[in-house]
Write a protein that holds these residues in place. Sequence first.
Motif, PDB file in Angstrom:
ATOM      1  N   LEU A 154       0.825   2.961   3.484  1.00 21.76           N
ATOM      2  CA  LEU A 154      -0.421   2.406   4.012  1.00 21.76           C
ATOM      3  C   LEU A 154      -0.994   1.309   3.115  1.00 21.76           C
ATOM      4  O   LEU A 154      -1.819   0.506   3.544  1.00 21.76           O
ATOM      5  CB  LEU A 154      -1.457   3.520   4.193  1.00 21.76           C
ATOM      6  N   ASP A 155      -0.553   1.279   1.864  1.00 17.86           N
ATOM      7  CA  ASP A 155      -1.054   0.225   0.974  1.00 17.86           C
ATOM      8  C   ASP A 155      -0.547  -1.145   1.399  1.00 17.86           C
ATOM      9  O   ASP A 155      -1.066  -2.164   0.970  1.00 17.86           O
ATOM     10  CB  ASP A 155      -0.627   0.508  -0.477  1.00 17.86           C
ATOM     11  N   TRP A 211      -6.622  -3.152  10.113  1.00 15.70           N
ATOM     12  CA  TRP A 211      -7.500  -1.996  10.094  1.00 15.70           C
ATOM     13  C   TRP A 211      -8.790  -2.244  10.863  1.00 15.70           C
ATOM     14  O   TRP A 211      -9.531  -1.299  11.155  1.00 15.70           O
ATOM     15  CB  TRP A 211      -7.887  -1.629   8.659  1.00 15.70           C
ATOM     16  N   ASP A 256       4.485  11.126  -1.071  1.00 14.24           N
ATOM     17  CA  ASP A 256       4.244  11.448  -2.487  1.00 14.24           C
ATOM     18  C   ASP A 256       4.158  12.945  -2.738  1.00 14.24           C
ATOM     19  O   ASP A 256       4.729  13.473  -3.684  1.00 14.24           O
ATOM     20  CB  ASP A 256       2.898  10.843  -2.918  1.00 14.24           C
ATOM     21  N   PRO A 270       0.031  11.548   5.022  1.00 12.14           N
ATOM     22  CA  PRO A 270      -0.581  10.607   5.958  1.00 12.14           C
ATOM     23  C   PRO A 270       0.144  10.648   7.294  1.00 12.14           C
ATOM     24  O   PRO A 270       1.291  11.150   7.346  1.00 12.14           O
ATOM     25  CB  PRO A 270      -0.387   9.252   5.277  1.00 12.14           C
ATOM     26  N   PRO A 271      -0.439  10.182   8.395  1.00  7.34           N
ATOM     27  CA  PRO A 271      -1.713   9.495   8.433  1.00  7.34           C
ATOM     28  C   PRO A 271      -2.919  10.427   8.537  1.00  7.34           C
ATOM     29  O   PRO A 271      -4.036   9.971   8.383  1.00  7.34           O
ATOM     30  CB  PRO A 271      -1.600   8.652   9.704  1.00  7.34           C
ATOM     31  N   GLY A 272      -2.707  11.694   8.779  1.00  6.52           N
ATOM     32  CA  GLY A 272      -3.844  12.580   8.978  1.00  6.52           C
ATOM     33  C   GLY A 272      -4.384  13.182   7.700  1.00  6.52           C
ATOM     34  O   GLY A 272      -5.573  13.383   7.557  1.00  6.52           O
TER      35      GLY A 272
END
Lengths: 252, 331
Positions: free
Chosen positions: A13-14, A21, A40, A126-128
């Motif tokens: 997401l980085d 967004w 991660d 992610p994403p939740g």
Amino acid sequence: MRILVCFKIVRDLDNVIDSDWDSERDPSFRIDYTRKILNDADQGVLEAALLISDREPGTEITAVTVTDDDGASFFTGLFAAGIGNVVRIAPEEDLTLRPAATAALLAQYAAETGPYDLILFGAQAPPGDSRQVPYAAAEMLQLPAIDRVRELMNSDGRITAVRETDTSLEEYELLAPAAIIMENPVHSYLRLPTLRERMKASGKTAELIQRSAPALPDAEILGFRPARIRRDGRMISPEEAPDLLADILKEL
Amino acid sequence: MDHNYSGILVYLQQAGGGIFSGSMELLAKAIELTQEDPEAEVYAVTAGPLSEEGLAKQLAGYGIRRLFLYSIPADGASLHALSADLVYDAICQCRPAVVLISATIEGRILAPALGIRCGTGVTADCTGLRLEPGQRLIQTRPAFGGNVLADIATEHSRPQIATVRPGIFDPAAPHSGSEAIPYECTRLTAANAAPFALLSHHPRHPGISIESADRIVAIGAGVRSREDIQLFEDFAAQIGAVLACSRKITEKGWLTPDRQIGLSGRSVAPKLLILCGISGSVQFLAGIRRASNIIAINKDPDAPIRAAADLFVEGDVYEFLPALSRLLREE
């Protein structure tokens, strides 16, 4: 011993473009252009399984993921690191922000191919980042679960877990079968395989299972909307900053 | 879908000899949400060692229709194992349309288990709730690292279960002149023991509550060594701030997890947040959105943290902080 490790391949997401967004989107919001990475939170979990195997040769480790992405490069890396069996469950529907359905697929696989002594999870993805999947899966499998585990140790057939809370460090003896949710693991990165190990693993492929998620009532996404709060980000020089910050500290 | 569900059940987590503040926030929200619907009642369920008489008196005046109280000895591991059973029991009795649970460590374990037992959906870490006609709950939560908000509904099953982050709503205040609420108490022993044998327990210094701190100094990968943390501790103490960190620091074991900010840590809302050597990953930024004033110090002018800060100082924290500290001492 048989260990099942649940892991996830996620989007980085980085690397999402800022403007992506900021627009209203329908529930099919996707960010397919970003690179994929091993979640991660799951790296340390995979490593924990391998460390158990190092101490108890003959341990069978299966790593399973629910994804519609073809993660071939990741799977080769897992084989090379020493994971014996890698399974990809490809759902027929989009399971974005559907933790119960994801948990159901994992639980179904575990029930069909078990029993396992340990089922390991990372705390969130992610994403939740909802942290629901491990507990939901443990509930479905009727397994006792222990969370916030930082380290797993095994010797002479005994398995112990070090659990860290905000106010204490606890050590538990685990009785198999059990679901383990690891968080901030002591060994937080998956070992890097050697070139020889990679070459040896290059011919291996993950088992692919295509199936539809069990029909479970689940919370449904109505839509997404922007959440980012932009700030000025006014740049100040290191020379002027101390006086400015001193003034701010006086005011606040 | 069974339409015979009505009202809101709030799980009141017991902590520190009382009811956790996040649970009282949910109680307030439940009362607010049900005000427009005369058929919607507020129920509460709690489990732990607090006395039933004390709780019933403490909760009098909050408009709770019925309190389900499970009295159980103080044994965290046993309670952990039992809480889903107990709350499920309360749900079966009062059949609420909505169940609200604070998104604490305990709540995050409890809610998914309840969702499976009830055969219903769970929305975790909500930051907004809205009750529509028919007691349909619109749940809002951050997603994709907090960069978007997702509006979610549980359309086809009941109850609708949501966990809510502490600190989002204001805590409940009692009304005056209310009678003690009706309650029923079930006393349990710790017979359903924890599934795992506890071998050792080492208490640590009570955690710092960075969530409630007004001033925070947070450190990240820019800190070179564990020993250097003292520099930042001293600065934080000098300005009356609490020291917090990004995940990079807790991964190394340099600070404890209760000081970690971010998606896998805490969400903070200080009046002043000073970020030292933090690049600003999505996961970290998700934890600082409610800070009032953010000042970031970083050597990299292109660090993502710059867009999330009010003021950005391009510089080395190792040079900048001592200079600032000296100036503050002189003043």
